[in-house]
Scaffold this active site. Sequence first.
Site, PDB file in Angstrom:
ATOM      1  N   SER A 190      66.036  33.693  10.158  1.00 32.63           N
ATOM      2  CA  SER A 190      66.440  33.259   8.808  1.00 32.63           C
ATOM      3  C   SER A 190      65.192  32.783   8.082  1.00 32.63           C
ATOM      4  O   SER A 190      64.170  32.496   8.734  1.00 32.63           O
ATOM      5  CB  SER A 190      67.433  32.099   8.940  1.00 32.63           C
ATOM      6  OG  SER A 190      67.622  31.445   7.708  1.00 32.63           O
ATOM      7  N   TYR A 224      70.272  24.192  12.699  1.00 33.29           N
ATOM      8  CA  TYR A 224      70.050  25.594  12.306  1.00 33.29           C
ATOM      9  C   TYR A 224      68.555  25.890  12.234  1.00 33.29           C
ATOM     10  O   TYR A 224      68.084  26.902  12.768  1.00 33.29           O
ATOM     11  CB  TYR A 224      70.734  25.835  10.951  1.00 33.29           C
ATOM     12  CG  TYR A 224      70.840  27.277  10.523  1.00 33.29           C
ATOM     13  CD1 TYR A 224      71.846  28.111  11.022  1.00 33.29           C
ATOM     14  CD2 TYR A 224      69.953  27.812   9.593  1.00 33.29           C
ATOM     15  CE1 TYR A 224      71.956  29.432  10.608  1.00 33.29           C
ATOM     16  CE2 TYR A 224      70.069  29.131   9.178  1.00 33.29           C
ATOM     17  CZ  TYR A 224      71.067  29.939   9.687  1.00 33.29           C
ATOM     18  OH  TYR A 224      71.165  31.244   9.265  1.00 33.29           O
TER      19      TYR A 224
HETATM   20  P1  NAD Z   1      79.172  35.776   9.649  1.00 32.47           P
HETATM   21  O1  NAD Z   1      79.873  34.468   9.797  1.00 32.47           O
HETATM   22  O2  NAD Z   1      79.729  36.782   8.696  1.00 32.47           O
HETATM   23  O3  NAD Z   1      79.049  36.502  11.070  1.00 32.47           O
HETATM   24  C1  NAD Z   1      78.763  35.781  12.230  1.00 32.47           C
HETATM   25  C2  NAD Z   1      79.162  36.602  13.441  1.00 32.47           C
HETATM   26  O4  NAD Z   1      78.832  35.833  14.610  1.00 32.47           O
HETATM   27  C3  NAD Z   1      80.659  36.921  13.523  1.00 32.47           C
HETATM   28  O5  NAD Z   1      80.830  38.250  13.969  1.00 32.47           O
HETATM   29  C4  NAD Z   1      81.174  35.955  14.591  1.00 32.47           C
HETATM   30  O6  NAD Z   1      82.277  36.460  15.314  1.00 32.47           O
HETATM   31  C5  NAD Z   1      79.955  35.823  15.493  1.00 32.47           C
HETATM   32  N1  NAD Z   1      79.969  34.588  16.275  1.00 32.47           N
HETATM   33  C6  NAD Z   1      79.905  33.314  15.827  1.00 32.47           C
HETATM   34  N2  NAD Z   1      79.998  32.450  16.869  1.00 32.47           N
HETATM   35  C7  NAD Z   1      80.114  33.195  17.986  1.00 32.47           C
HETATM   36  C8  NAD Z   1      80.253  32.894  19.377  1.00 32.47           C
HETATM   37  N3  NAD Z   1      80.327  31.633  19.830  1.00 32.47           N
HETATM   38  N4  NAD Z   1      80.376  33.913  20.230  1.00 32.47           N
HETATM   39  C9  NAD Z   1      80.356  35.192  19.788  1.00 32.47           C
HETATM   40  N5  NAD Z   1      80.211  35.549  18.498  1.00 32.47           N
HETATM   41  C10 NAD Z   1      80.097  34.550  17.612  1.00 32.47           C
HETATM   42  O7  NAD Z   1      77.691  35.383   9.277  1.00 32.47           O
HETATM   43  P2  NAD Z   1      76.413  36.248   8.810  1.00 32.47           P
HETATM   44  O8  NAD Z   1      75.914  35.640   7.572  1.00 32.47           O
HETATM   45  O9  NAD Z   1      76.671  37.692   8.863  1.00 32.47           O
HETATM   46  O10 NAD Z   1      75.372  35.817   9.950  1.00 32.47           O
HETATM   47  C11 NAD Z   1      74.744  36.736  10.828  1.00 32.47           C
HETATM   48  C12 NAD Z   1      73.383  36.180  11.197  1.00 32.47           C
HETATM   49  O11 NAD Z   1      72.541  36.145  10.048  1.00 32.47           O
HETATM   50  C13 NAD Z   1      73.427  34.745  11.736  1.00 32.47           C
HETATM   51  O12 NAD Z   1      72.532  34.609  12.822  1.00 32.47           O
HETATM   52  C14 NAD Z   1      72.942  33.929  10.565  1.00 32.47           C
HETATM   53  O13 NAD Z   1      72.350  32.719  10.967  1.00 32.47           O
HETATM   54  C15 NAD Z   1      71.926  34.883   9.959  1.00 32.47           C
HETATM   55  N6  NAD Z   1      71.586  34.604   8.569  1.00 32.47           N
HETATM   56  C16 NAD Z   1      72.540  34.606   7.602  1.00 32.47           C
HETATM   57  C17 NAD Z   1      72.171  34.324   6.291  1.00 32.47           C
HETATM   58  C18 NAD Z   1      73.168  34.301   5.161  1.00 32.47           C
HETATM   59  O14 NAD Z   1      72.805  33.898   4.049  1.00 32.47           O
HETATM   60  N7  NAD Z   1      74.408  34.731   5.372  1.00 32.47           N
HETATM   61  C19 NAD Z   1      70.829  34.066   5.985  1.00 32.47           C
HETATM   62  C20 NAD Z   1      69.898  34.066   7.012  1.00 32.47           C
HETATM   63  C21 NAD Z   1      70.271  34.351   8.301  1.00 32.47           C
END
Ligand code: NAD
Length: 260
Positions: A142, A155
């Site tokens: 991130s 985080y």
């Molecule tokens: P999201 O909530 O849409 O997806 C998260 C996924 O992780 C889901 O499929 C969920 O089932 C899975 N998950 C969560 N806890 C779990 C567990 N204990 N066991 C198994 N699976 C689990 O979120 P997203 O935004 O798509 O996030 C994906 C990645 O991108 C994450 O690592 C997040 O930190 C990173 N990220 C997101 C953003 C943003 O702005 N959305 C920015 C930077 C980084």
Amino acid sequence: MSRIKRALITGSTSGIGLAIAHQLAVAGIDLVLHGLEPQVEGDKLAEAFHKQHGVEAVYVQADISQADTIVQMMEQIESQVGPVTILVNNAGIQHTAPIEQFPVDKWDQILAVNLSAAFHTTRLAVPAMVAQGWGRIINISSVHGLVASVHKAAYCAAKHGLIGMTKVTALELAAKGVTANCICPGWTDTPLLVEQFKAFAREHNTGYEEAKQGLIKAKAPYPDFVSPADIGQLVLFLCSDAAKAITGTSMPIDGGWTAH
Ligand code: NAD
């Protein structure tokens, strides 16, 4: 010998992980989808990928906050479809609070899912990658792996830690045909951000849509969210032969957030 290209994308039932899965499937890469959703729902998703893109796709359900569950998951994948040679550690969770009020259980959970899970999947996937002399490890960190924001102690700790672990992995595997990199997205409109949108709306007394725009303007000069599909394209590039010398890096895709 032909190369096995089979990708495990953790957390691929939603948001960024789902978009990464789409981009890899379009390129003909077989998929292991993963998430917390029940097996029957995941099986439907895998079937839809197979029908739409003609790739082999299976779904594994596993809570990756537990090390032993990850061991079972990786064994299940190996026996069901074979080794994983592209590993995208994407699953992640968030919780925001000032550090003195940060719930200890949330700290433990975030470190387990956002950092330790990637350690376990990596250590278990590496032998098959090394055996075939080719592999790709792509960790979704991130902007918060590069810079900090208030109320995100767990985080930021996990995402900074992921970058450190990725660099070590890259050093150890660079001569064995296996690369390891981090992608560092900025604001991407997924379910992960819903609580932050709501909090921003409460604090600034605005509507939900205004809160979304407000969050973007607070951090990045680019006036829109990062597209999940664009993150998927970056993952696909890192899987290509052209990316064979790119390893140990952390690539922002953040609308200029970290250029400040
Ligand atoms: P999201 O909530 O849409 O997806 C998260 C996924 O992780 C889901 O499929 C969920 O089932 C899975 N998950 C969560 N806890 C779990 C567990 N204990 N066991 C198994 N699976 C689990 O979120 P997203 O935004 O798509 O996030 C994906 C990645 O991108 C994450 O690592 C997040 O930190 C990173 N990220 C997101 C953003 C943003 O702005 N959305 C920015 C930077 C980084």
